[in-house]
Design a protein around this motif. Structure first.
Motif, mmCIF file in Angstrom:
data_model
loop_
_atom_site.group_PDB
_atom_site.id
_atom_site.type_symbol
_atom_site.label_atom_id
_atom_site.label_comp_id
_atom_site.label_asym_id
_atom_site.label_seq_id
_atom_site.Cartn_x
_atom_site.Cartn_y
_atom_site.Cartn_z
ATOM 1 N N MET A 1 0.680 -1.221 0.211
ATOM 2 C CA MET A 1 0.059 0.004 -0.001
ATOM 3 C C MET A 1 0.776 1.128 -0.122
ATOM 4 N N LYS A 2 0.448 2.402 -0.545
ATOM 5 C CA LYS A 2 1.209 3.341 -0.806
ATOM 6 C C LYS A 2 1.280 4.203 0.580
ATOM 7 N N LYS A 3 2.261 4.824 0.734
ATOM 8 C CA LYS A 3 2.433 5.601 1.844
ATOM 9 C C LYS A 3 1.367 7.109 1.844
ATOM 10 N N THR A 4 0.988 7.209 3.050
ATOM 11 C CA THR A 4 -0.073 8.389 3.164
ATOM 12 C C THR A 4 0.987 9.605 3.063
ATOM 13 N N GLN A 5 0.442 10.527 2.323
ATOM 14 C CA GLN A 5 1.163 11.880 2.163
ATOM 15 C C GLN A 5 0.278 12.887 2.707
ATOM 16 N N ILE A 6 1.079 13.950 3.257
ATOM 17 C CA ILE A 6 0.385 15.140 3.628
ATOM 18 C C ILE A 6 0.822 16.317 2.932
ATOM 19 N N PHE A 7 0.342 17.123 2.200
ATOM 20 C CA PHE A 7 0.715 18.160 1.353
ATOM 21 C C PHE A 7 0.130 19.491 2.023
ATOM 22 N N ILE A 8 1.074 20.148 2.441
ATOM 23 C CA ILE A 8 0.501 21.414 3.170
ATOM 24 C C ILE A 8 0.869 22.674 2.474
ATOM 25 N N PHE A 9 -0.127 23.415 1.979
ATOM 26 C CA PHE A 9 0.038 24.428 1.370
ATOM 27 C C PHE A 9 -0.312 25.946 1.958
ATOM 28 N N ASP A 10 0.570 26.791 1.645
ATOM 29 C CA ASP A 10 0.439 28.196 2.214
ATOM 30 C C ASP A 10 -0.455 28.594 1.283
ATOM 31 N N LEU A 110 4.743 30.915 13.895
ATOM 32 C CA LEU A 110 3.460 30.614 14.050
ATOM 33 C C LEU A 110 3.604 29.041 13.348
ATOM 34 N N LYS A 111 3.640 28.835 12.086
ATOM 35 C CA LYS A 111 3.759 27.741 11.089
ATOM 36 C C LYS A 111 4.252 26.701 11.680
ATOM 37 N N PHE A 112 5.600 27.201 12.228
ATOM 38 C CA PHE A 112 6.114 25.915 12.903
ATOM 39 C C PHE A 112 5.397 25.207 14.293
ATOM 40 N N LYS A 113 4.910 25.913 14.972
ATOM 41 C CA LYS A 113 4.219 25.499 15.953
ATOM 42 C C LYS A 113 2.681 24.839 15.522
ATOM 43 N N MET A 114 2.253 25.439 14.659
ATOM 44 C CA MET A 114 0.909 24.642 14.439
ATOM 45 C C MET A 114 1.305 23.372 13.590
ATOM 46 N N ILE A 115 2.231 23.302 12.641
ATOM 47 C CA ILE A 115 2.368 22.077 12.045
ATOM 48 C C ILE A 115 3.192 21.179 12.987
ATOM 49 N N ASN A 116 4.060 21.337 13.494
ATOM 50 C CA ASN A 116 4.835 20.576 14.569
ATOM 51 C C ASN A 116 3.820 19.616 15.361
ATOM 52 N N LYS A 117 2.777 20.480 16.035
ATOM 53 C CA LYS A 117 2.187 19.912 16.940
ATOM 54 C C LYS A 117 1.239 18.729 16.410
ATOM 55 N N LEU A 118 0.785 19.044 15.183
ATOM 56 C CA LEU A 118 0.061 18.156 14.519
ATOM 57 C C LEU A 118 0.784 16.800 14.078
ATOM 58 N N LEU A 119 1.964 16.857 13.522
ATOM 59 C CA LEU A 119 2.900 16.037 13.089
ATOM 60 C C LEU A 119 3.196 15.015 14.225
ATOM 61 N N GLN A 120 3.059 15.526 15.451
ATOM 62 C CA GLN A 120 3.314 14.587 16.588
ATOM 63 C C GLN A 120 2.091 13.628 16.996
ATOM 64 N N LEU A 121 1.204 14.007 16.396
ATOM 65 C CA LEU A 121 -0.097 12.956 16.473
ATOM 66 C C LEU A 121 -0.049 11.592 15.934
ATOM 67 N N LYS A 122 -0.359 10.563 16.599
ATOM 68 C CA LYS A 122 -0.033 9.225 16.047
ATOM 69 C C LYS A 122 -0.583 8.984 14.412
ATOM 70 N N PRO A 123 -1.828 9.277 14.045
ATOM 71 C CA PRO A 123 -2.254 9.211 12.733
ATOM 72 C C PRO A 123 -1.158 9.823 11.617
ATOM 73 N N PHE A 124 -0.350 10.852 11.825
ATOM 74 C CA PHE A 124 0.384 11.667 10.895
ATOM 75 C C PHE A 124 1.807 11.174 11.366
ATOM 76 N N LYS A 125 2.271 10.737 12.121
ATOM 77 C CA LYS A 125 3.855 10.592 12.432
ATOM 78 C C LYS A 125 4.644 9.622 11.367
ATOM 79 N N ASP A 126 3.777 8.840 10.684
ATOM 80 C CA ASP A 126 4.487 8.023 9.625
ATOM 81 C C ASP A 126 4.239 8.683 8.089
#
Length: 168
Positions: A1-10, A110-126
């Motif tokens: 299965m293909k790895k899930t990707q997160i695309f983050i756009f300004d 601002l962007k570092f804090k918002m994104i970093n916090k979410l990327l620590q969550l289990k569904p997004f770690k990998d």
């Protein structure tokens, strides 16, 4: 299965051209955006006059692709008009991270804090993460937590994204 990707756009100068609403001033010899004028000019009517940049087409492809999340991470204080504009153009992301009215932190912090916090969550770690922004300082701030940081100005100028992320 293909790895899930997160695309983050300004948004501004990445996906959307809102320059008609920008008032620039000079402070300490540097050109800066006048935030008070920006807020005043961010009426529903003016927001609807914004235009799309080339990268918006790729964002739309990502939204419609399997195994992807699409996030918006903007220093804007998002209001109804902003969400309506995105929906009108088929650019409704899975998640919107934006500035609160009382938050005056610099964009990169601002962007570092918002994104970093979410990327620590289990569904997004990998997940593989790809971040598009027009400001080098924002890209640099995230370089240790994002897999790929891409300069949106360069992509919009050449009109192409890296082939490896093509959703076709």
């Amino acid at each position: 299965m293909k790895k899930t990707q997160i695309f983050i756009f300004d948004l501004d100068d990445t996906v959307i051209d809102s320059s008609h609403r920008a008032t620039l001033t000079v402070e300490n010899g540097q050109v800066v955006l006048d935030l008070n004028a920006w807020r005043k000019d961010s009426t529903y009517e003016n927001i609807m006059k914004d235009s799309l940049l080339h990268l918006s087409n790729y964002m739309r492809e990502c939204i419609n692709a399997e195994h992807t999340y699409v996030w918006v991470c903007t220093a804007r204080n998002m209001q109804t008009a902003d969400h309506d504009y995105l929906a009108k153009h088929g650019l409704t992301p899975n998640l919107v991270l934006s500035r609160q009215l009382d938050d005056d932190r610099q964009d990169h912090i601002l962007k570092f804090k918002m994104i970093n916090k979410l990327l620590q969550l289990k569904p997004f770690k990998d997940c593989e993460t790809i971040f598009f922004d027009d400001k080098p300082k924002n890209l640099q701030a995230l370089e240790n937590i994002i897999d790929y940081n891409l300069n949106a100005r360069a992509i919009n100028e050449i009109g192409a994204v890296p082939v490896e992320w093509s959703q076709s």
